[in-house]
Design a protein around this motif. Structure first.
Motif, PDB file in Angstrom:
ATOM      1  N   GLN A  90       0.843  -1.199   0.000  1.00 16.60           N
ATOM      2  CA  GLN A  90       0.000   0.000   0.000  1.00 16.60           C
ATOM      3  C   GLN A  90       0.881   1.254   0.000  1.00 16.60           C
ATOM      4  OE1 GLN A  90      -1.989  -1.063   3.689  1.00 16.60           O
ATOM      5  NE2 GLN A  90      -3.973  -0.799   2.688  1.00 16.60           N
ATOM      6  N   GLY A  91       0.492   2.243  -0.816  1.00 14.13           N
ATOM      7  CA  GLY A  91       1.213   3.504  -0.880  1.00 14.13           C
ATOM      8  C   GLY A  91       2.378   3.496  -1.849  1.00 14.13           C
ATOM      9  N   GLN A  92       2.635   2.364  -2.506  1.00 12.04           N
ATOM     10  CA  GLN A  92       3.744   2.292  -3.456  1.00 12.04           C
ATOM     11  C   GLN A  92       3.216   2.039  -4.867  1.00 12.04           C
ATOM     12  OE1 GLN A  92       6.646  -0.537  -2.052  1.00 12.04           O
ATOM     13  NE2 GLN A  92       7.097   0.653  -0.211  1.00 12.04           N
ATOM     14  N   SER A  93       4.135   2.038  -5.822  1.00 11.62           N
ATOM     15  CA  SER A  93       3.786   1.819  -7.234  1.00 11.62           C
ATOM     16  C   SER A  93       4.419   0.530  -7.728  1.00 11.62           C
ATOM     17  CB  SER A  93       4.298   2.980  -8.093  1.00 11.62           C
ATOM     18  OG  SER A  93       3.679   4.182  -7.698  1.00 11.62           O
ATOM     19  N   VAL A  94       3.810  -0.035  -8.768  1.00  9.29           N
ATOM     20  CA  VAL A  94       4.323  -1.249  -9.393  1.00  9.29           C
ATOM     21  C   VAL A  94       3.993  -1.173 -10.879  1.00  9.29           C
ATOM     22  CG1 VAL A  94       2.229  -2.619  -9.008  1.00  9.29           C
ATOM     23  CG2 VAL A  94       4.443  -3.770  -9.155  1.00  9.29           C
ATOM     24  N   ALA A  95       4.796  -1.845 -11.704  1.00  7.64           N
ATOM     25  CA  ALA A  95       4.599  -1.790 -13.159  1.00  7.64           C
ATOM     26  C   ALA A  95       4.569  -3.190 -13.748  1.00  7.64           C
ATOM     27  CB  ALA A  95       5.706  -0.979 -13.809  1.00  7.64           C
ATOM     28  N   THR A  96       3.885  -3.295 -14.879  1.00  8.42           N
ATOM     29  CA  THR A  96       3.893  -4.528 -15.673  1.00  8.42           C
ATOM     30  C   THR A  96       3.983  -4.136 -17.138  1.00  8.42           C
ATOM     31  OG1 THR A  96       2.794  -6.662 -16.016  1.00  8.42           O
ATOM     32  CG2 THR A  96       1.367  -4.754 -15.893  1.00  8.42           C
ATOM     33  N   GLY A  97       4.642  -4.963 -17.934  1.00  6.65           N
ATOM     34  CA  GLY A  97       4.759  -4.700 -19.361  1.00  6.65           C
ATOM     35  C   GLY A  97       3.564  -5.272 -20.103  1.00  6.65           C
ATOM     36  N   ILE A  98       3.028  -4.491 -21.025  1.00  3.46           N
ATOM     37  CA  ILE A  98       1.922  -4.943 -21.874  1.00  3.46           C
ATOM     38  C   ILE A  98       2.429  -4.915 -23.314  1.00  3.46           C
ATOM     39  CG2 ILE A  98      -0.456  -4.537 -22.606  1.00  3.46           C
ATOM     40  CD1 ILE A  98      -0.193  -5.137 -19.598  1.00  3.46           C
ATOM     41  N   SER A  99       2.397  -6.075 -23.975  1.00  2.44           N
ATOM     42  CA  SER A  99       2.874  -6.182 -25.351  1.00  2.44           C
ATOM     43  C   SER A  99       1.704  -6.352 -26.307  1.00  2.44           C
ATOM     44  CB  SER A  99       3.809  -7.382 -25.502  1.00  2.44           C
ATOM     45  OG  SER A  99       4.966  -7.202 -24.728  1.00  2.44           O
ATOM     46  N   ALA A 100       1.742  -5.604 -27.391  1.00  4.81           N
ATOM     47  CA  ALA A 100       0.804  -5.782 -28.501  1.00  4.81           C
ATOM     48  C   ALA A 100       1.584  -6.497 -29.594  1.00  4.81           C
ATOM     49  CB  ALA A 100       0.276  -4.441 -28.989  1.00  4.81           C
ATOM     50  N   ASN A 101       1.129  -7.680 -29.966  1.00  5.77           N
ATOM     51  CA  ASN A 101       1.851  -8.535 -30.907  1.00  5.77           C
ATOM     52  C   ASN A 101       1.088  -8.649 -32.227  1.00  5.77           C
ATOM     53  OD1 ASN A 101       3.861  -9.414 -28.859  1.00  5.77           O
ATOM     54  ND2 ASN A 101       2.013 -10.208 -27.895  1.00  5.77           N
ATOM     55  N   LEU A 102       1.755  -8.354 -33.327  1.00  2.00           N
ATOM     56  CA  LEU A 102       1.148  -8.451 -34.647  1.00  2.00           C
ATOM     57  C   LEU A 102       0.960  -9.923 -35.008  1.00  2.00           C
ATOM     58  CD1 LEU A 102       0.234  -6.879 -37.183  1.00  2.00           C
ATOM     59  CD2 LEU A 102       2.562  -7.166 -38.040  1.00  2.00           C
ATOM     60  N   ILE A 103      -0.260 -10.301 -35.374  1.00  2.00           N
ATOM     61  CA  ILE A 103      -0.540 -11.673 -35.797  1.00  2.00           C
ATOM     62  C   ILE A 103      -0.548 -11.751 -37.327  1.00  2.00           C
ATOM     63  CG2 ILE A 103      -2.248 -13.539 -35.786  1.00  2.00           C
ATOM     64  CD1 ILE A 103      -3.111 -12.577 -33.013  1.00  2.00           C
ATOM     65  N   THR A 104      -1.333 -10.872 -37.954  1.00  2.00           N
ATOM     66  CA  THR A 104      -1.407 -10.846 -39.416  1.00  2.00           C
ATOM     67  C   THR A 104      -1.644  -9.431 -39.892  1.00  2.00           C
ATOM     68  OG1 THR A 104      -3.802 -11.249 -39.423  1.00  2.00           O
ATOM     69  CG2 THR A 104      -2.380 -13.196 -39.636  1.00  2.00           C
ATOM     70  N   GLY A 105      -1.378  -9.208 -41.172  1.00  2.00           N
ATOM     71  CA  GLY A 105      -1.656  -7.925 -41.804  1.00  2.00           C
ATOM     72  C   GLY A 105      -0.574  -6.897 -41.540  1.00  2.00           C
ATOM     73  N   GLN A 136       5.590  -2.536 -27.174  1.00  2.00           N
ATOM     74  CA  GLN A 136       5.325  -2.724 -25.747  1.00  2.00           C
ATOM     75  C   GLN A 136       5.146  -1.381 -25.068  1.00  2.00           C
ATOM     76  OE1 GLN A 136       7.933  -5.387 -23.679  1.00  2.00           O
ATOM     77  NE2 GLN A 136       7.248  -4.738 -21.667  1.00  2.00           N
ATOM     78  N   THR A 137       4.287  -1.368 -24.059  1.00  2.00           N
ATOM     79  CA  THR A 137       4.124  -0.215 -23.176  1.00  2.00           C
ATOM     80  C   THR A 137       4.238  -0.725 -21.747  1.00  2.00           C
ATOM     81  OG1 THR A 137       2.747   1.726 -22.676  1.00  2.00           O
ATOM     82  CG2 THR A 137       1.596  -0.374 -23.007  1.00  2.00           C
ATOM     83  N   THR A 138       4.466   0.181 -20.830  1.00  2.00           N
ATOM     84  CA  THR A 138       4.525  -0.183 -19.415  1.00  2.00           C
ATOM     85  C   THR A 138       3.317   0.425 -18.719  1.00  2.00           C
ATOM     86  OG1 THR A 138       6.930  -0.256 -19.451  1.00  2.00           O
ATOM     87  CG2 THR A 138       5.883  -0.014 -17.291  1.00  2.00           C
ATOM     88  N   LEU A 139       2.579  -0.410 -18.003  1.00  2.00           N
ATOM     89  CA  LEU A 139       1.438   0.047 -17.210  1.00  2.00           C
ATOM     90  C   LEU A 139       1.908   0.177 -15.768  1.00  2.00           C
ATOM     91  CD1 LEU A 139      -1.561   0.656 -16.676  1.00  2.00           C
ATOM     92  CD2 LEU A 139      -1.923  -1.817 -16.496  1.00  2.00           C
ATOM     93  N   THR A 140       1.858   1.391 -15.237  1.00  2.00           N
ATOM     94  CA  THR A 140       2.242   1.647 -13.850  1.00  2.00           C
ATOM     95  C   THR A 140       0.984   1.876 -13.028  1.00  2.00           C
ATOM     96  OG1 THR A 140       4.326   2.634 -14.555  1.00  2.00           O
ATOM     97  CG2 THR A 140       3.588   3.140 -12.312  1.00  2.00           C
ATOM     98  N   MET A 141       0.896   1.168 -11.899  1.00  2.81           N
ATOM     99  CA  MET A 141      -0.239   1.320 -10.974  1.00  2.81           C
ATOM    100  C   MET A 141       0.270   1.935  -9.686  1.00  2.81           C
ATOM    101  SD  MET A 141      -1.484  -2.377 -12.117  1.00  2.81           S
ATOM    102  CE  MET A 141       0.237  -2.659 -12.382  1.00  2.81           C
ATOM    103  N   ASN A 142      -0.400   2.995  -9.257  1.00  2.34           N
ATOM    104  CA  ASN A 142      -0.018   3.733  -8.060  1.00  2.34           C
ATOM    105  C   ASN A 142      -1.074   3.513  -6.983  1.00  2.34           C
ATOM    106  OD1 ASN A 142       2.164   5.177  -9.524  1.00  2.34           O
ATOM    107  ND2 ASN A 142       0.432   6.033 -10.630  1.00  2.34           N
ATOM    108  N   THR A 143      -0.693   2.821  -5.913  1.00  6.67           N
ATOM    109  CA  THR A 143      -1.629   2.587  -4.812  1.00  6.67           C
ATOM    110  C   THR A 143      -1.454   3.694  -3.771  1.00  6.67           C
ATOM    111  OG1 THR A 143      -0.101   1.216  -3.540  1.00  6.67           O
ATOM    112  CG2 THR A 143      -1.492   0.092  -5.173  1.00  6.67           C
ATOM    113  N   SER A 144      -2.415   3.793  -2.882  1.00  4.42           N
ATOM    114  CA  SER A 144      -2.323   4.740  -1.769  1.00  4.42           C
ATOM    115  C   SER A 144      -2.381   3.942  -0.475  1.00  4.42           C
ATOM    116  CB  SER A 144      -3.465   5.753  -1.840  1.00  4.42           C
ATOM    117  OG  SER A 144      -4.694   5.126  -1.529  1.00  4.42           O
ATOM    118  N   LEU A 145      -2.156   4.611   0.623  1.00  4.58           N
ATOM    119  CA  LEU A 145      -2.234   3.930   1.921  1.00  4.58           C
ATOM    120  C   LEU A 145      -3.651   3.445   2.209  1.00  4.58           C
ATOM    121  CD1 LEU A 145       0.177   6.107   4.077  1.00  4.58           C
ATOM    122  CD2 LEU A 145       0.549   3.780   3.232  1.00  4.58           C
ATOM    123  N   SER A 146      -4.641   4.035   1.476  1.00  6.68           N
ATOM    124  CA  SER A 146      -6.026   3.596   1.689  1.00  6.68           C
ATOM    125  C   SER A 146      -6.493   2.566   0.656  1.00  6.68           C
ATOM    126  CB  SER A 146      -6.965   4.809   1.695  1.00  6.68           C
ATOM    127  OG  SER A 146      -6.861   5.500   0.468  1.00  6.68           O
TER     128      SER A 146
END
Length: 185
Positions: A90-105, A136-146
C-alpha cells in the motif's frame, strides 16, 4: 501491353482462379481497356489471372502468361502481459509490461484502454498510450495507503481497426507495515 489486330481489338477477357497452382479459370470481366481492378477478394488468398484479347469479329487471342498475386491478410493482434502477477505494498507503485503482438496484416496503431479491476484508491497510466505492433508499453499502478489489501484480477485491453483484444494479470496489494509506535503510558 495492349494487343493488336487487323480489324481492331474491342476488349479483353479477364479470367481468374483461386489458390496456389490453381488451373480452373473462369471469366470475371470483359474490360474494353488494358486495365482492370479486381475487388471483393478474400484476405490472405492467392489468385491467378490470365487475359485474352477479342476483336469485333468475335475472334479471341491466345492467353497471356498467367500472373499470380496474394491479397494482404487482415490486420489482427494479440495482447500479453509480463509479468502476469505483481505485488505492491500500500502507498507504493508497481509496473507490468503490456505487449501488442502483430498476428497478421500490416501494423495498425493500437490504443491501450484503461485497466479494469483496479482496487479503490489506485491510479494507473501507460508509458505510451498507443503504439504499432509488435510493440510494448509499461502500465504503472499507483496505490495509496487507503488502497484495500487483497488480490485483484486486472484486465487490460487495446483497440485497433475495430478490433479489441485483452490480457489479464493479477495485482496483489499487501498491507503497509505499521510504523506508528504505541502511545505513551
Amino acid at each position: 501491353t495492349a494487343s493488336t489486330d487487323n480489324v481492331g481489338v474491342t476488349g479483353y477477357r479477364v479470367e481468374r482462379c483461386m489458390g496456389p497452382g490453381c488451373s480452373s479459370f473462369a471469366q470475371i470481366a470483359a474490360p474494353t481497356g488494358t486495365s482492370y481492378s479486381d475487388t471483393g477478394l478474400l484476405a490472405g488468398t492467392s489468385y491467378s489471372y490470365r487475359v485474352r484479347a477479342a476483336d469485333s469479329a468475335g475472334n479471341l487471342s491466345g492467353y497471356s502468361n498467367v500472373q499470380s498475386a496474394t491479397t494482404q491478410s487482415l490486420f489482427d493482434f494479440s495482447l500479453s502481459s509480463n509479468p502476469t502477477s505483481v505485488s505492491v505494498i500500500q502507498g507504493q507503485s508497481v509496473a507490468t509490461g503490456i505487449s501488442a503482438n502483430l498476428i497478421t496484416g500490416a501494423p495498425q496503431p493500437v490504443t491501450f484502454n484503461a485497466p479494469v479491476g483496479l482496487p479503490a484508491n489506485t491510479t494507473s497510466g501507460y508509458s505510451s498510450p498507443s503504439c504499432s505492433p509488435t510493440c510494448q508499453t509499461t502500465l504503472t499502478m499507483n496505490t495509496s495507503l487507503s488502497t484495500p489489501p487483497g488480490t485483484y484480477p486486472i484486465s487490460v485491453s487495446a483497440t485497433a481497426n475495430g478490433l479489441t483484444r485483452s490480457t489479464s494479470y493479477t495485482l496483489i496489494v499487501n498491507q503497509a507495515p505499521d510504523t506508528t509506535p504505541p502511545s505513551a503510558i
